[in-house]
Design an enzyme around this catalytic site. Structure first.
Site, PDB file in Angstrom:
ATOM      1  N   GLU A 148      -4.166  -9.156   4.182  1.00 11.88           N
ATOM      2  CA  GLU A 148      -4.697  -8.699   5.461  1.00 11.88           C
ATOM      3  C   GLU A 148      -5.916  -9.501   5.927  1.00 11.88           C
ATOM      4  O   GLU A 148      -6.032  -9.843   7.113  1.00 11.88           O
ATOM      5  CB  GLU A 148      -5.074  -7.204   5.374  1.00 11.88           C
ATOM      6  CG  GLU A 148      -3.896  -6.263   5.457  1.00 11.88           C
ATOM      7  CD  GLU A 148      -3.229  -5.987   4.126  1.00 11.88           C
ATOM      8  OE1 GLU A 148      -2.457  -5.023   4.033  1.00 11.88           O
ATOM      9  OE2 GLU A 148      -3.478  -6.741   3.163  1.00 11.88           O
ATOM     10  N   GLU A 168       0.823  -1.207   0.000  1.00 12.11           N
ATOM     11  CA  GLU A 168       0.000   0.000   0.000  1.00 12.11           C
ATOM     12  C   GLU A 168       0.861   1.262   0.000  1.00 12.11           C
ATOM     13  O   GLU A 168       0.560   2.237  -0.694  1.00 12.11           O
ATOM     14  CB  GLU A 168      -0.919   0.002   1.211  1.00 12.11           C
ATOM     15  CG  GLU A 168      -1.985  -1.086   1.206  1.00 12.11           C
ATOM     16  CD  GLU A 168      -2.963  -0.888   2.339  1.00 12.11           C
ATOM     17  OE1 GLU A 168      -3.796   0.035   2.244  1.00 12.11           O
ATOM     18  OE2 GLU A 168      -2.884  -1.645   3.328  1.00 12.11           O
TER      19      GLU A 168
END
Length: 260
Positions: A134, A114
């Site tokens: 995640e 990210e």
């Protein structure tokens, strides 16, 4: 910068940020996060820098958050404050006056993926592999990557990566425009430096305005997403499902999640 786990040096007008925890595939921990914040603050104050390269020592750019620290606090701080503090570094990055070029290799995973997405340019060696795992760890993306990926590749591919946690190879990342170039591993550093020197040689104010214009087009969605992710991730940490996942893991059994 107070840590040797992430370092900053200069090659003329080019700043070079280096992830330096190679024995852990540059997995990020609290010390690295604080080091990154300090580096970004220094870059914001340095008028002589024209562009930054973000590279890594070792086999991987970063394997993401050190899994031993997911959901763990090394200090007395609530979940929301902890998340927002980490996100603050990304807002610093988005507001920099210089472009950041990521030279990616090996594993680029989770929050580190990210972070690279929130930079301006990404090039990758042929062995680079990307993941957003995640959900498999019971948490969500919370560093602006969902919004940036959505801008790049649309809803379908973004949710494929987020919900399945599958590996994305370098060539597929190139096809989707996630990276702009894929090069042989032994050419990665040279290519990044050549690109950075080319940017640094252009009129500084012009580069600044180009980055500003792109920011006006793209960054508000990312900032809005980051702000919402602070709330939703806090809710995740406090959820019964997250508690059940942790309990099942420690007890060596299958978790029993709520039906809805």
């Amino acid at each position: 910068m107070g840590t040797n786990l992430i370092t900053l040096e200069y090659a003329g007008p080019v700043a070079i940020i280096t992830n330096n925890r190679p024995e852990k595939h540059n997995a990020a921990n609290d010390e690295m996060d604080e080091g990154l914040r300090a580096i970004l603050e220094e870059l914001a104050r340095n008028p002589d820098v024209r562009v930054a390269i973000w590279r890594a020592n070792g086999k991987s750019w970063s394997s993401g958050r050190d899994v031993g620290q997911i959901g763990i606090r090394t200090e007395d701080i609530d979940n929301l404050s902890f998340i927002e503090r980490g996100q603050g570094a990304m807002k610093l990055l988005l507001n920099l006056q210089i472009p950041i070029l990521c030279a990616l290799k090996g594993w680029v995973i989770g929050g580190s993926f990210e972070r690279s997405l929130c930079c301006d340019l990404r090039i990758a060696s042929e062995d680079t592999r990307f993941m957003l795992p995640e959900v498999k760890h019971g948490v969500i993306t919370d560093t602006g990557g969902m919004a940036r990926l959505f801008q790049m590749v649309g809803h379908g591919v973004t949710m494929d990566l987020i919900l399945t946690g599958r590996t994305l190879e370098a060539e597929e990342a190139l096809r989707h425009g996630i990276v702009s170039r894929v090069v042989p591993a032994d050419a990665l550093e040279e290519t990044a430096l050549e690109m950075a020197k080319g940017i640094a040689a252009s009129p500084a104010f012009t580069v600044k305005m180009a980055r500003r214009n792109m920011g006006l087009l793209a960054n508000q969605l990312v900032v809005d997403s980051i702000d919402e992710e602070a709330t939703t991730q806090t809710l995740v940490f406090g959820s019964a499902d997250y508690a059940e996942m942790k309990a099942a893991k420690s007890e060596g059994r299958e978790p029993k999640y709520r039906r809805r």
